[in-house]
Scaffold this active site. Sequence first.
Site, short mmCIF file in Angstrom:
data_model
loop_
_atom_site.label_atom_id
_atom_site.label_comp_id
_atom_site.label_asym_id
_atom_site.label_seq_id
_atom_site.Cartn_x
_atom_site.Cartn_y
_atom_site.Cartn_z
N SER A 1 0.80 -1.19 -0.05
CA SER A 1 -0.03 0.23 -0.02
C SER A 1 0.84 1.20 0.09
O SER A 1 0.21 2.50 -0.45
CB SER A 1 -1.06 0.12 1.10
OG SER A 1 -0.28 -0.12 2.48
N ASP B 1 -4.34 7.57 8.10
CA ASP B 1 -5.41 6.63 8.52
C ASP B 1 -4.89 5.60 9.52
O ASP B 1 -5.55 4.63 9.70
CB ASP B 1 -6.02 6.02 7.63
CG ASP B 1 -4.87 5.20 6.65
OD1 ASP B 1 -3.92 4.99 6.98
OD2 ASP B 1 -5.45 4.49 5.50
N HIS C 1 -0.99 4.55 6.89
CA HIS C 1 -0.35 5.05 5.84
C HIS C 1 -0.16 6.50 6.27
O HIS C 1 -0.61 6.90 7.17
CB HIS C 1 -1.32 4.87 4.60
CG HIS C 1 -1.80 3.51 4.53
ND1 HIS C 1 -3.08 3.00 4.76
CD2 HIS C 1 -1.18 2.57 3.88
CE1 HIS C 1 -3.26 1.73 4.62
NE2 HIS C 1 -2.07 1.37 3.92
#
Length: 368
Positions: free
Chosen positions: A20, A326, A329
């Site tokens: 990610s 979040d 990240h």
Amino acid sequence: MPSYASKECDFPAIFNLGDSNSDTGALAAAFNWTPPPYGETFFHKPVGRFSDGRLIIDFIARSLGLPFLSAYLNSLGTNFTNGANFASAAATIGPPEYIIPVGGFSPFYLDVQYWQLKQFIYRSQILKKQGGVYGDLMPMKEYFSKALYTMDIGQNDLGQGFSSNRSIEEVNASVPDIVNSFSTHVKNIYGLGARTFWIHNTGPIGCLAYIFVNFPPNADQMDSAGCAKPYNEVAQYFNYKLKKAIVQLRKDLPLAALTYVDIYSAKYSLFLEPEKYGFELPLVTCCGLGGEYNYGNGDCGTTVTVNGSQIFIGACKNPSTRIVWDGIHYTEAANKIIFDKISTGAFSDPPIPLKMACHSSPDKKQID
């Protein structure tokens, strides 16, 4: 700057593999598209990235004069002329123990990303030869050997160990096999014609809210930045083994230029001196809900019920003042500073700037 690196590289394309930290839409396209407020800062809408805006890979692409990378798995509006992104959020190096939607990890782990790259090289050239609109959206054949191959993966292999209730020692014991698997993939990608690799180590996971909430450390395990030392030490051990593996890869792949990028130190510096970079509440999540770290009562962009009331979990007022977006990240503001740090070569071994990464180190004596 040494004379061997006096000329900037001409990278016509970027091919990225990872998780990610560099996913530009793969997992979102395969399962559920990222909801608002993801993407709000730069794109002003969700674009499949797990941030409020751009990722480090976006800054890398733009700094080289290339467009943002399309995710290989995103079938809508993709353009692969200047590269493709095989990274998937929640991806691991080794096979995941449980995958979405049953578990929390991506089915598109590094083996699969390699298979996708291999297939892409073959099929893109068939389309290129056929011509037409689809051929125009594919890279030139010679781009594959001239491209920059970026890799940022490994964080979820450690996270998977923690979420499986393994001890710190057990997770550490798994690291050599994980790194060996990574080395095998680099060799395989080299076998496809890749020659320039820009490889990030893994970041300080002990500074992220999801660690604090899901695997609470003891008070005496916190460092001066407020991060959890035991978890960061696991990341540092992974990075130590990864760096040694890259030293060996330089010997095994003599035609390759392999740059090891210490993303850990670049990221940790933000938590250590947040005020220096204009950040506030360095450990507190921007888009979250619950407790000391504003994390744990639901995912960013979802609606939850608290005391009978429906609450939408949205972003903080000014994401540019936060490091963590979040709970897992980073914000665009943090990503931009991290990119500025690593692009100079100051965090690289050999210490070569991004735009000169196609040059191999002239010093045959590698750092252990």
